[in-house]
Design a protein around this motif. Structure first.
Motif, PDB file in Angstrom:
ATOM      1  N   GLN A 292       0.841  -1.201   0.000  1.00 50.91           N
ATOM      2  CA  GLN A 292       0.000   0.000   0.000  1.00 50.91           C
ATOM      3  C   GLN A 292       0.873   1.245   0.000  1.00 50.91           C
ATOM      4  O   GLN A 292       0.576   2.224  -0.688  1.00 50.91           O
ATOM      5  CB  GLN A 292      -0.920   0.003   1.218  1.00 50.91           C
ATOM      6  N   LYS A 293       1.961   1.206   0.756  1.00 51.65           N
ATOM      7  CA  LYS A 293       2.858   2.356   0.842  1.00 51.65           C
ATOM      8  C   LYS A 293       3.427   2.697  -0.537  1.00 51.65           C
ATOM      9  O   LYS A 293       3.488   3.866  -0.914  1.00 51.65           O
ATOM     10  CB  LYS A 293       3.987   2.057   1.825  1.00 51.65           C
TER      11      LYS A 293
ATOM     12  N   ILE B 269      -6.335  -0.812  -2.552  1.00 52.36           N
ATOM     13  CA  ILE B 269      -6.426   0.647  -2.573  1.00 52.36           C
ATOM     14  C   ILE B 269      -7.438   0.997  -3.663  1.00 52.36           C
ATOM     15  O   ILE B 269      -7.341   0.500  -4.785  1.00 52.36           O
ATOM     16  CB  ILE B 269      -5.072   1.293  -2.920  1.00 52.36           C
ATOM     17  N   CYS B 270      -8.418   1.842  -3.340  1.00 55.44           N
ATOM     18  CA  CYS B 270      -9.472   2.198  -4.304  1.00 55.44           C
ATOM     19  C   CYS B 270      -9.503   3.703  -4.560  1.00 55.44           C
ATOM     20  O   CYS B 270      -9.195   4.499  -3.678  1.00 55.44           O
ATOM     21  CB  CYS B 270     -10.827   1.743  -3.784  1.00 55.44           C
TER      22      CYS B 270
ATOM     23  N   TYR C 232      -6.959  -1.291  -6.929  1.00 57.30           N
ATOM     24  CA  TYR C 232      -5.602  -1.798  -7.115  1.00 57.30           C
ATOM     25  C   TYR C 232      -5.281  -2.765  -5.987  1.00 57.30           C
ATOM     26  O   TYR C 232      -5.487  -2.451  -4.812  1.00 57.30           O
ATOM     27  CB  TYR C 232      -4.588  -0.644  -7.097  1.00 57.30           C
ATOM     28  N   SER C 233      -4.770  -3.929  -6.328  1.00 56.98           N
ATOM     29  CA  SER C 233      -4.410  -4.931  -5.333  1.00 56.98           C
ATOM     30  C   SER C 233      -3.073  -4.560  -4.689  1.00 56.98           C
ATOM     31  O   SER C 233      -2.121  -4.198  -5.377  1.00 56.98           O
ATOM     32  CB  SER C 233      -4.272  -6.310  -5.978  1.00 56.98           C
ATOM     33  N   ALA C 234      -3.031  -4.658  -3.374  1.00 49.93           N
ATOM     34  CA  ALA C 234      -1.812  -4.411  -2.618  1.00 49.93           C
ATOM     35  C   ALA C 234      -1.628  -5.550  -1.626  1.00 49.93           C
ATOM     36  O   ALA C 234      -2.584  -6.256  -1.297  1.00 49.93           O
ATOM     37  CB  ALA C 234      -1.895  -3.068  -1.880  1.00 49.93           C
TER      38      ALA C 234
ATOM     39  N   VAL D  34       1.253   7.994  -6.068  1.00 52.12           N
ATOM     40  CA  VAL D  34       0.145   8.891  -6.420  1.00 52.12           C
ATOM     41  C   VAL D  34      -0.002  10.068  -5.459  1.00 52.12           C
ATOM     42  O   VAL D  34      -0.968  10.818  -5.561  1.00 52.12           O
ATOM     43  CB  VAL D  34      -1.191   8.117  -6.513  1.00 52.12           C
ATOM     44  N   GLN D  35       0.937  10.223  -4.560  1.00 54.80           N
ATOM     45  CA  GLN D  35       0.833  11.300  -3.571  1.00 54.80           C
ATOM     46  C   GLN D  35       0.652  12.650  -4.260  1.00 54.80           C
ATOM     47  O   GLN D  35       1.417  13.031  -5.134  1.00 54.80           O
ATOM     48  CB  GLN D  35       2.079  11.345  -2.688  1.00 54.80           C
ATOM     49  N   GLY D  36      -0.417  13.340  -3.899  1.00 54.30           N
ATOM     50  CA  GLY D  36      -0.714  14.669  -4.436  1.00 54.30           C
ATOM     51  C   GLY D  36      -1.427  14.668  -5.782  1.00 54.30           C
ATOM     52  O   GLY D  36      -1.792  15.727  -6.272  1.00 54.30           O
ATOM     53  N   LEU D  37      -1.622  13.515  -6.389  1.00 52.10           N
ATOM     54  CA  LEU D  37      -2.279  13.452  -7.697  1.00 52.10           C
ATOM     55  C   LEU D  37      -3.789  13.399  -7.530  1.00 52.10           C
ATOM     56  O   LEU D  37      -4.305  12.655  -6.706  1.00 52.10           O
ATOM     57  CB  LEU D  37      -1.808  12.227  -8.487  1.00 52.10           C
TER      58      LEU D  37
END
Length: 91
Positions: free
Chosen positions: A32-33, A76-77, A69-71, A39-42
Motif C-alpha cells: 500500500q505504501k 487501494i481504491c 488496485y491490489s496491494a 500517487v501522492q498529491g495526484l
C-alpha cells in the motif's frame, strides 16, 4: 552446450505447477505504501493511471467508476468522475 530432458512423474509435475502458481500469484502486488507514494498529491485520473497502470478491477455506478488496485496489505481504491480521482475506502 547440450540440454538434457528431465522426465517428471505426475506427482513432481503437480508439485511444480503448485509451486509456480504460488510464486507467481500475488507475489508481485506492491505494498500500500508503494502505491500511495506513487500517487501522492495526484488528483487527475489520467496522472494516477499513468503512475499505477490500469486498475486490477473496475466497476461503474452511474457517472462514477471505482478503480481497485491490489496491494499486499489490502486493496487501494479510487473513485473516478470525469478526470478527477480521489482515494476512497474499498467495499
Amino acid at each position: 552446450m547440450k540440454l538434457q530432458k528431465i522426465k517428471l512423474g505426475a506427482k513432481e509435475a503437480g508439485l511444480m505447477a503448485v509451486a509456480s502458481s504460488l510464486v507467481l500469484g500475488g507475489c508481485f502486488d506492491p505494498s500500500q505504501k508503494e502505491i500511495l507514494e506513487k500517487v501522492q498529491g495526484l488528483k487527475s485520473a489520467e496522472k494516477i493511471a499513468t503512475a499505477l497502470g490500469p486498475a486490477d478491477e473496475t466497476s461503474e455506478t452511474g457517472a462514477m467508476t471505482l478503480w481497485r488496485y491490489s496491494a499486499q496489505e489490502g486493496d487501494i481504491c479510487f473513485s473516478v468522475v470525469r478526470d478527477m480521482a480521489l482515494r476512497m475506502a474499498c467495499r
